[in-house]
Design an enzyme around this catalytic site. Structure first.
Site, PDB file in Angstrom:
ATOM      1  N   GLY A  33       1.592   6.504  -0.142  1.00 47.26           N
ATOM      2  CA  GLY A  33       3.198   6.321  -0.941  1.00 47.26           C
ATOM      3  C   GLY A  33       3.004   6.482  -2.301  1.00 47.26           C
ATOM      4  N   HIS A  34       4.109   7.750  -2.689  1.00 44.23           N
ATOM      5  CA  HIS A  34       4.997   7.972  -4.283  1.00 44.23           C
ATOM      6  C   HIS A  34       5.974   8.812  -3.880  1.00 44.23           C
ATOM      7  CE1 HIS A  34       1.449  10.999  -4.285  1.00 44.23           C
ATOM      8  NE2 HIS A  34       2.579  11.905  -4.450  1.00 44.23           N
ATOM      9  N   GLN A  39      -4.643   6.909  -1.407  1.00 40.71           N
ATOM     10  CA  GLN A  39      -5.739   5.561  -1.889  1.00 40.71           C
ATOM     11  C   GLN A  39      -6.700   6.087  -2.202  1.00 40.71           C
ATOM     12  OE1 GLN A  39      -6.038   6.525   2.148  1.00 40.71           O
ATOM     13  NE2 GLN A  39      -3.594   5.586   2.297  1.00 40.71           N
ATOM     14  N   ASP A  41      -3.086   3.356  -6.494  1.00 40.76           N
ATOM     15  CA  ASP A  41      -1.507   3.068  -7.040  1.00 40.76           C
ATOM     16  C   ASP A  41      -1.915   3.567  -8.521  1.00 40.76           C
ATOM     17  OD1 ASP A  41      -0.389   1.915  -4.817  1.00 40.76           O
ATOM     18  OD2 ASP A  41      -1.277   0.249  -5.091  1.00 40.76           O
ATOM     19  N   LYS A  70      -1.379   8.329  -9.391  1.00 40.50           N
ATOM     20  CA  LYS A  70      -2.524   9.607  -9.163  1.00 40.50           C
ATOM     21  C   LYS A  70      -0.970  10.486  -8.586  1.00 40.50           C
ATOM     22  CE  LYS A  70      -4.135   7.928  -5.598  1.00 40.50           C
ATOM     23  NZ  LYS A  70      -3.511   6.699  -5.363  1.00 40.50           N
TER      24      LYS A  70
HETATM   25  P1  GDP Z   1      -0.278   6.733  -7.167  1.00 38.62           P
HETATM   26  O1  GDP Z   1      -0.004   6.349  -4.836  1.00 38.62           O
HETATM   27  O2  GDP Z   1      -1.280   6.400  -7.376  1.00 38.62           O
HETATM   28  O3  GDP Z   1       0.581   7.790  -6.959  1.00 38.62           O
HETATM   29  O4  GDP Z   1       0.552   5.500  -8.132  1.00 38.62           O
HETATM   30  P2  GDP Z   1       1.696   4.617  -7.414  1.00 38.62           P
HETATM   31  O5  GDP Z   1       3.139   5.642  -7.613  1.00 38.62           O
HETATM   32  O6  GDP Z   1       1.951   3.285  -7.016  1.00 38.62           O
HETATM   33  O7  GDP Z   1       2.737   3.908  -8.874  1.00 38.62           O
HETATM   34  C1  GDP Z   1       2.748   4.367 -10.261  1.00 38.62           C
HETATM   35  C2  GDP Z   1       3.970   4.212 -10.809  1.00 38.62           C
HETATM   36  O8  GDP Z   1       3.298   3.664 -11.850  1.00 38.62           O
HETATM   37  C3  GDP Z   1       5.053   4.460 -10.902  1.00 38.62           C
HETATM   38  O9  GDP Z   1       6.424   3.674 -10.568  1.00 38.62           O
HETATM   39  C4  GDP Z   1       4.671   5.873 -11.486  1.00 38.62           C
HETATM   40  O10 GDP Z   1       6.069   5.970 -12.011  1.00 38.62           O
HETATM   41  C5  GDP Z   1       4.607   4.904 -13.055  1.00 38.62           C
HETATM   42  N1  GDP Z   1       3.846   5.240 -13.515  1.00 38.62           N
HETATM   43  C6  GDP Z   1       2.659   6.431 -14.025  1.00 38.62           C
HETATM   44  N2  GDP Z   1       2.179   6.519 -15.217  1.00 38.62           N
HETATM   45  C7  GDP Z   1       2.946   5.240 -15.595  1.00 38.62           C
HETATM   46  C8  GDP Z   1       2.580   5.082 -17.097  1.00 38.62           C
HETATM   47  O11 GDP Z   1       1.597   5.902 -17.549  1.00 38.62           O
HETATM   48  N3  GDP Z   1       3.016   4.331 -17.566  1.00 38.62           N
HETATM   49  C9  GDP Z   1       4.329   2.884 -16.298  1.00 38.62           C
HETATM   50  N4  GDP Z   1       5.175   2.268 -17.099  1.00 38.62           N
HETATM   51  N5  GDP Z   1       4.936   4.008 -15.501  1.00 38.62           N
HETATM   52  C10 GDP Z   1       3.544   4.647 -15.020  1.00 38.62           C
END
Ligand code: GDP
Length: 413
Positions: free
Chosen positions: A39-40, A217, A12, A15
């Site tokens: 999931g994103h 992951q 999370d 990415k």
């Molecule tokens: P992933 O699985 O690694 O892609 O991560 P997630 O999707 O679970 O988490 C990313 C979340 O953080 C999403 O809701 C993004 O919109 C949000 N996000 C990503 N970069 C930033 C940031 O720099 N600041 C904030 N506040 N939110 C972010």
């Protein structure tokens, strides 16, 4: 040649945002491990889509999307995801015939086993990922290519259910109705057969194209190098991306590691820098740290240099992205773990067993107002110091600093 985006913490990290930022530069986007536990959310033409199995190249109408051999595919979910798009996804999608298939019984086994573990539950997403990988390693799994011959596949599955009868009974699970199962498999075949191919050969034949390996992951959840047994069931690190795609090691050009400006973890397992007090709550609230796939509140804490250095070395990172810096806005002081203490001794490496490990922190002055900043020099002075401090400690160039969820809220250094 391929670039890899890999999470450096427990997942999370954001990415999805970096993949979204760079995906347009690639001709081929590849998923090489994990399943629909990843999931994103992506936004396309103003509409939101949740991607679990489809590679993020679907955002780029010209990119080919590859689901590699290392992925475990739940065809039902994949078909649902494909059909959720208004535009044609299938003509640009290739699925490895060597990728293993998740069937409904894997999901039932996953959930039943997690309940039986009681307080030792791993915190799996209950989507059958672990049991499907277990069958793969036990050499009793079924591969996507086997949908080409349903009769043979049915014979194989009948034998499998016979062999596992006692185990299924013990778990309180019914074996499927074979007529229903055949119909289900025929449906998968009819929907997906045109996309199933030898993707390893396809990638070799296209080795001169720009490829992006999209990690799912993260490093500390790696089955070998993570915090076992509280890990996922695949190799999430750079070498796993090679195994899971069939690309040779020298095809890997650049590795981009993604970490948050702090740390989170979902589910059980060790987490040395977890903050169980008001700071952890504040991070959770400001960072909206609740799982995209499961909605579970994430455990929150401070940036861990020891873990980050370990992850950077394992993956051979060329550059790092620090995400969600804005979430730390408004803290008087921020902490960074620069070493561990174990049995009264100070250590600066990530041990195989984190039992009894305590973080050694340094405190830095906090800041406010980093949100949405796109120029490093315009960051609040203490936020700049924080990034520079992390860069020095982790020993890898911090190329991206993310200051908000929006694609534009990104500093490129
Ligand atoms: P992933 O699985 O690694 O892609 O991560 P997630 O999707 O679970 O988490 C990313 C979340 O953080 C999403 O809701 C993004 O919109 C949000 N996000 C990503 N970069 C930033 C940031 O720099 N600041 C904030 N506040 N939110 C972010």
């Amino acid at each position: 040649m391929a670039d890899l985006i890999v999470g450096l913490q427990w997942g999370d990290e954001g990415k999805g945002k970096i993949v979204d930022l760079v995906a347009k530069n690639y001709d081929i986007v590849i998923r090489s491990q994990g399943g629909h536990n990843a999931g994103h959310t992506v936004v396309l033409d103003g509409k939101k889509y949740a991607l679990h199995l489809l590679p993020s190249g679907v955002l780029n109408p010209n990119a080919i999307n590859v689901i590699g051999n290392g992925v475990v595919v739940y065809p039902k979910q994949l078909i649902k995801e494909i059909n959720g798009f208004d535009r044609d996804i299938k003509s640009k999608l290739l699925i490895s015939d060597k990728a293993h298939m998740i069937l409904d019984h894997h999901i039932l086994v996953d959930q039943a086993r997690e309940i039986l573990r009681g307080k030792n539950a791993i915190g799996t997403t209950g989507r059958g990922i672990g049991p499907a990988y277990a069958d793969k390693i036990a050499r009793v799994g079924v591969r996507m290519g086997e949908l080409r011959d349903i009769d043979r596949l049915m014979d194989k599955l009948a034998h499998y259910y016979e062999m596992n009868k006692g185990y299924f009974e013990y778990l309180g699970i019914n074996t499927p109705d074979m007529n229903e199962l055949r119909k289900e498999l025929e449906f998968y075949r009819d929907e997906l057969i045109g996309n199933i191919t030898d993707t390893t050969k396809y990638l070799w034949d296209n080795i001169d194209k720009n490829m992006l390996l999209e990690g799912a992951q993260a490093t500390l959840l790696d089955i070998d190098h993570g915090t076992y047994p509280y890990v996922t069931s695949s190799n999430t690190i750079a070498s796993g991306a090679l195994t899971g795609s069939g690309l040779p090691p020298k095809a890997l050009e650049k590795v981009i590691g993604i970490a948050k400006a702090y740390t989170t973890r979902v589910g059980n397992g060790p987490f040395p820098t977890e903050d169980l007090g008001s700071d952890g709550d504040k991070i959770r609230k400001q960072g909206h740290e609740f799982g995209t796939t499961t909605g579970r509140p994430r455990r929150c804490g401070w940036f861990d240099v020891v873990a980050a250095k370990y992850a950077i070395t394992l993956n051979g990172c060329d550059e790092v992205a620090i995400m969600k810096l804005d979430v730390l806005d408004g803290f008087d002081k921020v902490k960074v773990c620069i070493a561990y203490e174990k049995d009264g001794e100070k250590i600066d490496y990530f041990p195989s067993d984190l039992e009894g490990v305590k973080p050694v922190y340094v405190e830095l002055d906090g800041w406010d107002g980093s949100e949405g900043v796109t120029d490093f020099d315009k960051l609040p002075e203490n936020a700049k110091k924080y990034i520079e401090f992390l860069e020095e400690k982790i020993g890898c160039h911090i190329k991206y600093v993310s200051t908000g969820p929006d694609r534009n809220s990104t500093i490129i250094r």
